[in-house]
Design a protein around this motif. Sequence first.
Motif, mmCIF file in Angstrom:
data_model
loop_
_atom_site.group_PDB
_atom_site.id
_atom_site.type_symbol
_atom_site.label_atom_id
_atom_site.label_comp_id
_atom_site.label_asym_id
_atom_site.label_seq_id
_atom_site.Cartn_x
_atom_site.Cartn_y
_atom_site.Cartn_z
ATOM 1 N N SER A 13 -7.913 -85.306 -55.413
ATOM 2 C CA SER A 13 -8.629 -86.033 -54.358
ATOM 3 C C SER A 13 -9.160 -87.378 -54.830
ATOM 4 O O SER A 13 -9.126 -88.366 -54.098
ATOM 5 C CB SER A 13 -9.784 -85.178 -53.823
ATOM 6 N N ALA A 14 -9.675 -87.415 -56.057
ATOM 7 C CA ALA A 14 -10.252 -88.655 -56.577
ATOM 8 C C ALA A 14 -10.056 -88.689 -58.086
ATOM 9 O O ALA A 14 -9.966 -87.650 -58.745
ATOM 10 C CB ALA A 14 -11.741 -88.750 -56.239
ATOM 11 N N VAL A 15 -9.979 -89.906 -58.627
ATOM 12 C CA VAL A 15 -9.822 -90.071 -60.071
ATOM 13 C C VAL A 15 -10.866 -91.048 -60.583
ATOM 14 O O VAL A 15 -11.315 -91.938 -59.869
ATOM 15 C CB VAL A 15 -8.396 -90.563 -60.434
ATOM 16 N N ARG A 57 -3.218 -89.420 -57.823
ATOM 17 C CA ARG A 57 -3.947 -89.585 -56.560
ATOM 18 C C ARG A 57 -3.028 -90.083 -55.447
ATOM 19 O O ARG A 57 -3.105 -89.629 -54.302
ATOM 20 C CB ARG A 57 -5.125 -90.545 -56.726
ATOM 21 N N ASP A 86 -13.081 -93.926 -52.326
ATOM 22 C CA ASP A 86 -11.922 -93.493 -51.553
ATOM 23 C C ASP A 86 -12.303 -92.557 -50.415
ATOM 24 O O ASP A 86 -11.446 -91.929 -49.806
ATOM 25 C CB ASP A 86 -10.892 -92.823 -52.460
#
Length: 281
Positions: free
Chosen positions: A137-139, A131, A13
Motif C-alpha cells: 500500500s505504501a513505501v 507500490r 499517497d
Amino acid sequence: MSESFGRTVTLRDGVAVPQVGLGVFQVPADEAQAVVEQALEGGYRHIDTAAAYVNERGVGAAVRASGLPRDELFVTSKLRNGDQGYDRTLRAYDDSCERLGLDALDLYLIHWPNPSAGLWQDSWRALQRLRAEGRVSAVGVSNFLVEHLDELARFADEMPAINQIELHPTFQQADVAAACRAHGIAVEAYSPLGQGADLGHPSVTAIADELGVTPAQVILRWHVDRGRVVIPKSVSPVRMRANASLEGVALTADHLAAIDALDSAERIGGDPRTFSISQIR
C-alpha cells in the motif's frame, strides 16, 4: 476502545496509518505471537516489525489468530541491509510476506540507508515498483538523514510516504523532521520514550504529576500533538493500554514547549551514516 486508536495520519499517497502503534523491536521470536495478540485484543491495529527483528512469523501468527479483518490492520516490515539491491529487495519483500503469512503489507521500509554498500538507491527503485504494481500500500524509509532525502529527491519518481527515525524528547532530529515536512513525508518516531531514559526527566515528571498521568503518557501525547506516528514497544498489557490511553492527557502550549526544549542531540541507536551491519542472522 481508546480514542487514540481511532487517530490516523494520512500519508502522501492517501493511505491512513493508525497514529499509535506497537513496535516489536527486541521482542523475542517465541514471545512475539503472545505479545501481539495481547496488543490486538487491547485495541491496537498498527504493528511494526522488521525482517531483522526475526519475529515476523510470530507477528503473522498473532494477526491470523486475532480473527480481525485484514483491512482493519496496518502491518509494517522493513528491508534488511544485507538484502539491499534491486532484485534482492523484491525477493526480500516476498520473503517477509511469506513469514508474516500475508498477501501484502501496508507499509514497507528500507531499514537503514547503509551508505557504505551503495545499494539503497536501487532498493528504493524496487520499492517504487512494488507500490506501482499494487503489491504494497505504501513505501518509505527508516533512519534517513537530510542528505539521503535530498539525494532521493534528485532521482526518485516518488518520495517516501514516511521516514521512521529515532525521535524522543532528548533526541528530536529537528533538521530531519523539517526536511520530511518540506518533502511531504510523514515522520514516525521509534524509541519514542528514549528507550525509557527520558521518562525520568524532571520536566516530564513535573507535567505528569500536574496532570495525574504517567510520564510515558506525557511523552506519547507530545508526539501525537506534534503530528507524528508513534510506535512504543511494550510486552506488558498494562503498559500497552496506558500508552494508548492518551485522550485524557491535555498538554498545554507551555507543556509542549517544555518538552521541545529537552533536545540534547544524544542519539541512542546507530548512526545512519555509519551503520552497516547486514542484519541477517
